[in-house]
Design a protein around this motif. Structure first.
Motif, PDB file in Angstrom:
ATOM      1  N   ILE A  44      44.520  43.804  22.987  1.00 19.99           N
ATOM      2  CA  ILE A  44      45.765  44.328  23.565  1.00 19.99           C
ATOM      3  C   ILE A  44      46.353  43.273  24.509  1.00 19.99           C
ATOM      4  O   ILE A  44      46.098  43.270  25.715  1.00 19.99           O
ATOM      5  N   THR A  45      47.157  42.396  23.951  1.00 23.47           N
ATOM      6  CA  THR A  45      47.727  41.276  24.704  1.00 23.47           C
ATOM      7  C   THR A  45      48.538  41.709  25.929  1.00 23.47           C
ATOM      8  O   THR A  45      48.336  41.147  27.015  1.00 23.47           O
ATOM      9  N   PRO A  46      49.435  42.699  25.827  1.00 23.05           N
ATOM     10  CA  PRO A  46      50.233  43.046  27.007  1.00 23.05           C
ATOM     11  C   PRO A  46      49.392  43.567  28.180  1.00 23.05           C
ATOM     12  O   PRO A  46      49.764  43.383  29.339  1.00 23.05           O
ATOM     13  N   ALA A  47      48.277  44.198  27.895  1.00 17.03           N
ATOM     14  CA  ALA A  47      47.446  44.769  28.954  1.00 17.03           C
ATOM     15  C   ALA A  47      46.326  43.825  29.396  1.00 17.03           C
ATOM     16  O   ALA A  47      45.529  44.174  30.271  1.00 17.03           O
ATOM     17  N   ARG A  48      46.296  42.634  28.815  1.00 19.92           N
ATOM     18  CA  ARG A  48      45.196  41.701  29.076  1.00 19.92           C
ATOM     19  C   ARG A  48      44.956  41.442  30.563  1.00 19.92           C
ATOM     20  O   ARG A  48      43.800  41.513  31.022  1.00 19.92           O
ATOM     21  N   PRO A  49      45.974  41.158  31.382  1.00 20.50           N
ATOM     22  CA  PRO A  49      45.691  40.890  32.810  1.00 20.50           C
ATOM     23  C   PRO A  49      45.005  42.070  33.511  1.00 20.50           C
ATOM     24  O   PRO A  49      44.083  41.860  34.306  1.00 20.50           O
ATOM     25  N   TRP A  50      45.451  43.274  33.222  1.00 19.70           N
ATOM     26  CA  TRP A  50      44.857  44.455  33.860  1.00 19.70           C
ATOM     27  C   TRP A  50      43.437  44.697  33.349  1.00 19.70           C
ATOM     28  O   TRP A  50      42.556  45.083  34.122  1.00 19.70           O
ATOM     29  N   LEU A  51      43.232  44.480  32.075  1.00 18.75           N
ATOM     30  CA  LEU A  51      41.895  44.666  31.510  1.00 18.75           C
ATOM     31  C   LEU A  51      40.921  43.614  32.050  1.00 18.75           C
ATOM     32  O   LEU A  51      39.763  43.921  32.331  1.00 18.75           O
ATOM     33  N   LEU A  52      41.396  42.378  32.200  1.00 18.87           N
ATOM     34  CA  LEU A  52      40.540  41.330  32.768  1.00 18.87           C
ATOM     35  C   LEU A  52      40.256  41.593  34.248  1.00 18.87           C
ATOM     36  O   LEU A  52      39.152  41.308  34.729  1.00 18.87           O
ATOM     37  N   LEU A  53      41.242  42.155  34.954  1.00 18.82           N
ATOM     38  CA  LEU A  53      41.014  42.542  36.347  1.00 18.82           C
ATOM     39  C   LEU A  53      39.931  43.623  36.417  1.00 18.82           C
ATOM     40  O   LEU A  53      38.999  43.533  37.234  1.00 18.82           O
ATOM     41  N   ALA A  54      40.044  44.627  35.552  1.00 25.02           N
ATOM     42  CA  ALA A  54      39.036  45.697  35.508  1.00 25.02           C
ATOM     43  C   ALA A  54      37.667  45.122  35.151  1.00 25.02           C
ATOM     44  O   ALA A  54      36.650  45.501  35.737  1.00 25.02           O
ATOM     45  N   LEU A  55      37.637  44.185  34.209  1.00 23.73           N
ATOM     46  CA  LEU A  55      36.381  43.536  33.826  1.00 23.73           C
ATOM     47  C   LEU A  55      35.775  42.802  35.019  1.00 23.73           C
ATOM     48  O   LEU A  55      34.572  42.901  35.279  1.00 23.73           O
ATOM     49  N   GLY A  56      36.611  42.088  35.751  1.00 26.94           N
ATOM     50  CA  GLY A  56      36.134  41.373  36.937  1.00 26.94           C
ATOM     51  C   GLY A  56      35.543  42.322  37.972  1.00 26.94           C
ATOM     52  O   GLY A  56      34.487  42.047  38.553  1.00 26.94           O
ATOM     53  N   ILE A  57      36.206  43.444  38.186  1.00 30.11           N
ATOM     54  CA  ILE A  57      35.695  44.427  39.150  1.00 30.11           C
ATOM     55  C   ILE A  57      34.360  44.998  38.686  1.00 30.11           C
ATOM     56  O   ILE A  57      33.418  45.119  39.484  1.00 30.11           O
ATOM     57  N   VAL A  58      34.269  45.331  37.400  1.00 32.13           N
ATOM     58  CA  VAL A  58      33.007  45.856  36.858  1.00 32.13           C
ATOM     59  C   VAL A  58      31.877  44.850  37.073  1.00 32.13           C
ATOM     60  O   VAL A  58      30.777  45.217  37.503  1.00 32.13           O
ATOM     61  N   LEU A  59      32.150  43.575  36.809  1.00 34.79           N
ATOM     62  CA  LEU A  59      31.106  42.556  36.945  1.00 34.79           C
ATOM     63  C   LEU A  59      30.771  42.251  38.407  1.00 34.79           C
ATOM     64  O   LEU A  59      29.601  42.119  38.767  1.00 34.79           O
TER      65      LEU A  59
END
Length: 164
Positions: A44-59
């Motif tokens: 999901i390219t348009p949501a990529r920044p938010w998904l990567l932010l969520a991934l960073g928080i999870v990690l």
């Protein structure tokens, strides 16, 4: 209540293999959402920044938690069974010390999930009529747990109380 039954620190540690079991369990709890978020970020390219932010928080939050909690639990969790009672101490930030007199025990159960079986572990649950719920002794060697359930069953039958 018997005079010998009082709240005190239990003497026995859980099995050392419980650290590996808890560590694996916690890492899986972090890895599953991390993998899902990574796949979604790729798809999901348009949501990529938010998904990567969520991934960073999870990690950032999940990995330190997953790496610290199992060792802390091993330091805190204790259990003991005497002729008169079952003693437990569990928790992480909020620690709970519990005692169940033999005369109050209603049922004794053991459980072994797939991951516990892989590590040769089992959990014992001692149920009483207490509003606080059952006493749980996680991270026991599976053979020790089976013997403990047998011992508790015999002991509670010898301590005929009202179990309420």
């Amino acid at each position: 209540m018997n005079e010998g039954v009082r709240l005190r620190p239990p003497r026995n540690r859980v099995e050392r293999r419980a650290v590996g079991y808890w560590l694996t369990n916690e890492l899986v709890s972090v890895a599953v959402p991390a993998v899902v978020l990574t796949v979604l970020a790729v798809l999901i390219t348009p949501a990529r920044p938010w998904l990567l932010l969520a991934l960073g928080i999870v990690l950032v939050v999940g990995l330190p938690y997953a790496l610290v909690v199992p060792f802390w639990r091993y330091r805190v969790h204790r259990w003991e069974v005497t002729e008169d009672a079952v003693y437990t101490r569990t928790g992480w930030l909020w620690q709970e010390w519990r005692i169940a007199p033999m005369s109050r025990i209603q049922t004794v159960d053991t459980a072994r999930g797939p991951l516990e079986q892989l590590f040769g572990l089992a959990s014992v649950t001692v149920t009483t009529a207490s509003a606080a719920g059952p006493l749980k002794i996680p991270g026991l060697d599976h053979e020790l747990a089976a013997g403990l359930v047998e011992r508790l069953t015999e002991s509670t039958q010898a301590h005929r109380g009202d179990a309420t």
